[in-house]
Design a protein around this motif. Structure first.
Motif, mmCIF file in Angstrom:
data_model
loop_
_atom_site.group_PDB
_atom_site.id
_atom_site.type_symbol
_atom_site.label_atom_id
_atom_site.label_comp_id
_atom_site.label_asym_id
_atom_site.label_seq_id
_atom_site.Cartn_x
_atom_site.Cartn_y
_atom_site.Cartn_z
ATOM 1 N N PHE A 1 11.514 -5.018 11.848
ATOM 2 C CA PHE A 1 11.335 -3.801 12.647
ATOM 3 C C PHE A 1 10.378 -2.769 12.046
ATOM 4 C CE2 PHE A 1 15.479 -5.258 14.362
ATOM 5 C CZ PHE A 1 15.121 -5.312 15.704
ATOM 6 N N GLU A 2 10.036 -2.876 10.764
ATOM 7 C CA GLU A 2 9.048 -1.951 10.211
ATOM 8 C C GLU A 2 7.726 -2.105 10.964
ATOM 9 O OE1 GLU A 2 9.126 0.495 7.987
ATOM 10 O OE2 GLU A 2 11.265 0.237 7.606
ATOM 11 N N LYS A 3 7.112 -0.999 11.292
ATOM 12 C CA LYS A 3 5.863 -0.904 12.064
ATOM 13 C C LYS A 3 6.044 -1.281 13.533
ATOM 14 C CE LYS A 3 2.288 0.153 10.895
ATOM 15 N NZ LYS A 3 1.116 -0.338 10.229
ATOM 16 N N GLU A 4 7.240 -1.700 13.925
ATOM 17 C CA GLU A 4 7.511 -2.006 15.328
ATOM 18 C C GLU A 4 8.123 -0.802 16.050
ATOM 19 O OE1 GLU A 4 6.515 -4.948 16.572
ATOM 20 O OE2 GLU A 4 5.844 -5.454 14.543
ATOM 21 N N VAL A 5 8.829 0.047 15.302
ATOM 22 C CA VAL A 5 9.535 1.174 15.930
ATOM 23 C C VAL A 5 8.971 2.528 15.504
ATOM 24 C CG1 VAL A 5 11.656 -0.142 16.247
ATOM 25 C CG2 VAL A 5 11.317 1.150 14.131
ATOM 26 N N ARG A 6 7.971 2.518 14.655
ATOM 27 C CA ARG A 6 7.244 3.729 14.262
ATOM 28 C C ARG A 6 5.909 3.292 13.681
ATOM 29 N NH1 ARG A 6 12.046 4.660 9.992
ATOM 30 N NH2 ARG A 6 11.558 2.919 8.622
ATOM 31 N N GLN A 7 4.975 4.204 13.568
ATOM 32 C CA GLN A 7 3.621 3.842 13.155
ATOM 33 C C GLN A 7 3.522 3.461 11.691
ATOM 34 O OE1 GLN A 7 1.309 7.270 14.691
ATOM 35 N NE2 GLN A 7 -0.011 5.739 15.609
ATOM 36 N N HIS A 8 4.324 4.085 10.860
ATOM 37 C CA HIS A 8 4.186 3.932 9.414
ATOM 38 C C HIS A 8 5.296 3.087 8.812
ATOM 39 C CE1 HIS A 8 7.541 6.782 8.895
ATOM 40 N NE2 HIS A 8 6.986 7.437 9.905
ATOM 41 N N MET A 9 5.042 2.566 7.606
ATOM 42 C CA MET A 9 6.092 1.907 6.845
ATOM 43 C C MET A 9 7.055 2.960 6.314
ATOM 44 S SD MET A 9 5.234 -1.324 7.005
ATOM 45 C CE MET A 9 6.361 -2.038 5.832
ATOM 46 N N PHE A 10 8.281 2.561 6.066
ATOM 47 C CA PHE A 10 9.285 3.496 5.569
ATOM 48 C C PHE A 10 8.831 4.146 4.263
ATOM 49 C CE2 PHE A 10 12.795 4.239 2.585
ATOM 50 C CZ PHE A 10 13.447 5.262 3.254
ATOM 51 N N PHE A 11 9.052 5.455 4.174
ATOM 52 C CA PHE A 11 8.722 6.213 2.970
ATOM 53 C C PHE A 11 9.537 7.491 3.011
ATOM 54 C CE2 PHE A 11 4.892 8.295 0.546
ATOM 55 C CZ PHE A 11 5.759 8.682 -0.470
ATOM 56 N N CYS A 12 10.565 7.597 2.176
ATOM 57 C CA CYS A 12 11.345 8.824 2.096
ATOM 58 C C CYS A 12 10.537 9.833 1.281
ATOM 59 C CB CYS A 12 12.712 8.580 1.448
ATOM 60 S SG CYS A 12 13.771 10.045 1.406
ATOM 61 N N VAL A 13 9.993 10.831 1.955
ATOM 62 C CA VAL A 13 9.030 11.746 1.342
ATOM 63 C C VAL A 13 9.682 12.939 0.645
ATOM 64 C CG1 VAL A 13 7.183 11.110 2.933
ATOM 65 C CG2 VAL A 13 8.737 12.985 3.529
ATOM 66 N N VAL B 1 0.843 -1.203 0.000
ATOM 67 C CA VAL B 1 0.000 0.000 0.000
ATOM 68 C C VAL B 1 0.877 1.252 0.000
ATOM 69 C CG1 VAL B 1 -1.663 1.343 1.336
ATOM 70 C CG2 VAL B 1 -1.971 -1.124 1.090
ATOM 71 N N ALA B 2 1.919 1.245 0.837
ATOM 72 C CA ALA B 2 2.832 2.388 0.904
ATOM 73 C C ALA B 2 3.524 2.617 -0.441
ATOM 74 C CB ALA B 2 3.867 2.167 2.003
ATOM 75 N N TYR B 3 3.907 1.521 -1.105
ATOM 76 C CA TYR B 3 4.557 1.615 -2.414
ATOM 77 C C TYR B 3 3.610 2.222 -3.449
ATOM 78 C CZ TYR B 3 6.512 0.076 -6.884
ATOM 79 O OH TYR B 3 6.975 0.025 -8.174
ATOM 80 N N ARG B 4 2.368 1.781 -3.451
ATOM 81 C CA ARG B 4 1.393 2.315 -4.408
ATOM 82 C C ARG B 4 1.091 3.782 -4.135
ATOM 83 N NH1 ARG B 4 -2.326 -3.041 -3.779
ATOM 84 N NH2 ARG B 4 -0.982 -4.458 -4.980
ATOM 85 N N ASN B 5 1.029 4.140 -2.855
ATOM 86 C CA ASN B 5 0.817 5.549 -2.499
ATOM 87 C C ASN B 5 1.960 6.414 -3.005
ATOM 88 O OD1 ASN B 5 -1.622 5.099 -1.221
ATOM 89 N ND2 ASN B 5 -0.730 4.914 0.816
ATOM 90 N N LYS B 6 3.172 5.886 -2.924
ATOM 91 C CA LYS B 6 4.327 6.626 -3.416
ATOM 92 C C LYS B 6 4.246 6.795 -4.927
ATOM 93 C CE LYS B 6 9.224 7.194 -2.545
ATOM 94 N NZ LYS B 6 10.381 6.753 -1.743
ATOM 95 N N GLN B 7 3.784 5.775 -5.623
ATOM 96 C CA GLN B 7 3.614 5.882 -7.072
ATOM 97 C C GLN B 7 2.593 6.966 -7.416
ATOM 98 O OE1 GLN B 7 2.747 1.656 -7.925
ATOM 99 N NE2 GLN B 7 4.599 1.636 -9.191
ATOM 100 N N LEU B 8 1.515 7.031 -6.646
ATOM 101 C CA LEU B 8 0.486 8.052 -6.877
ATOM 102 C C LEU B 8 1.034 9.448 -6.605
ATOM 103 C CD1 LEU B 8 -2.621 6.293 -5.272
ATOM 104 C CD2 LEU B 8 -2.235 6.700 -7.717
#
Length: 362
Positions: free
Chosen positions: A257-269, A13-20
């Motif tokens: 560790f993704e979603k374990e140490v912060r709420q969101h998946m990694f995404f360099c914005v 989902v995060a990957y598709r959002n980045k594509q959008l």
């Protein structure tokens, strides 16, 4: 197993959002690097603040006001947070005049500061100018912090200033940011207790990065076992802490560790929802990214910021820009896309660090 499947679904989902967002970027975070002047000399500073500073190059009061005004005319200012950074932003005498103006235009705003300059008068100016958020640096217990920041007795002053801000009770979000390195990683538990007693909203933890002055202090850089220890610590505290504790936005960490140490998946914005106006007016992606001429997209003194944001930045939005030979074999590459922009080795076209690989990712 089920947890991992869910994480991969969220990563998709995060990957598709980045594509959008690559097709239709949306500006939510605008950094204003007010100055490169600084009253500290931090061992990790990526922008090398305080060195070779030319005050004459800084944007004038009217130039930055005009820039904010032009953005507010085209975009909904109420949807944009101006993050005031430096150097040390409190060294700029017109800071609160500018930000009072920005607030009247409708922008939200917050500040990243080392906290040394804060006093009762400045707190009143913060309040009257409509400042909503603040992030203050505390990089270890007293001796470690003072050494790392290069300012004797700064730790005590900062802790007192955090307490003053808490008492003033006007901020929506009061955050402490800590850069973990070899010198302070053994202080995590004690530092957690100190920060817990301050009753703040959030503790944001970063790992020292191989950029800027940190390259001259390689003994402070973390190893595999340090990352494992740090991320495990954050994950465990998030389960019990009454305040928000998180690892910063930098780095894809792998599914352990993704979603374990912060709420969101990694995404360099950087370049997708985030842009920067540097001290001299250069239009950039993120002030943490290595300063390179080819990455400058324009300058507010000669270019329209909105035109630059909408019609340039295309390289940053190309998902293949960081696909090096090492990354091509990675099964999780599309969730990472080359990792954080600020730790990309532009000269050798490879990531300077890959925590996912370091920790045994796919």
């Amino acid at each position: 197993m089920i947890k991992e499947v869910i994480k991969y679904g969220e990563a998709e989902v995060a990957y598709r959002n980045k594509q959008l967002l690559a097709q239709k970027p949306k500006l939510y975070n605008l950094f204003w690097e007010t100055t490169l002047r600084c009253n500290a000399k931090c061992k990790h500073c990526g922008s090398r603040a305080g060195e070779h500073v030319n005050i004459d190059q800084e944007l004038t009061t009217q130039e930055i006001k005009d820039t904010f005004n032009s953005i507010a005319k085209r975009y909904c200012a109420d949807e944009i947070l101006i993050n005031v950074t430096g150097g040390e932003p409190l060294l700029r005498k017109d800071l609160f005049e500018v930000m009072t103006y920005a607030k009247k235009l409708g922008f939200h705003w917050g500040m990243t500061t080392n906290g040394i300059q804060i006093n009762d008068e400045i707190i009143e100016k913060m309040k009257s100018s409509g400042m909503e958020t603040i992030s203050i640096s505390v990089d270890g217990l007293r001796d470690n912090h003072n050494e790392f920041r290069g300012v004797p007795n700064s730790y005590e002053r900062i802790i007192k200033n955090v307490e003053k801000l808490k008492k003033a009770n006007f901020l929506d979000w009061l955050q402490i940011t800590t850069v973990i390195n070899k010198s302070n990683i053994n202080e995590l538990e004690k530092l957690y207790s100190v920060i817990q007693d301050l009753s703040i909203n959030s503790w944001r933890i970063l790992s020292i990065e191989p950029i800027g002055r940190a390259n001259e202090n390689e003994d402070l850089l973390l190893k595999k076992e340090d990352y494992e220890r740090l991320l495990t610590f954050i994950s465990s505290k998030r389960k019990i802490s009454k305040f928000d504790i998180k690892y910063g936005c930098n780095h894809f960490l792998g599914m352990k560790f993704e979603k374990e140490v912060r709420q969101h998946m990694f995404f360099c914005v950087a370049g997708f929802t985030t842009a920067s106006i540097l001290y001299n007016g250069d239009i950039y992606v993120c002030p943490s990214v290595e300063r390179r001429k080819e990455l400058i997209q324009g300058n507010v003194r000669t270019d329209d910021f909105i035109d630059v944001w909408e019609n340039k930045f295309k390289w940053f939005r190309d998902e293949n820009k960081f696909k090096c030979k090492e990354c091509e074999q990675c099964k999780e590459w599309k969730y990472c896309l080359g990792d954080s922009l600020h730790t990309w080795d532009f000269d050798n076209s490879r990531p300077k660090i890959c925590i996912n690989k370091m920790l045994g990712g796919k």
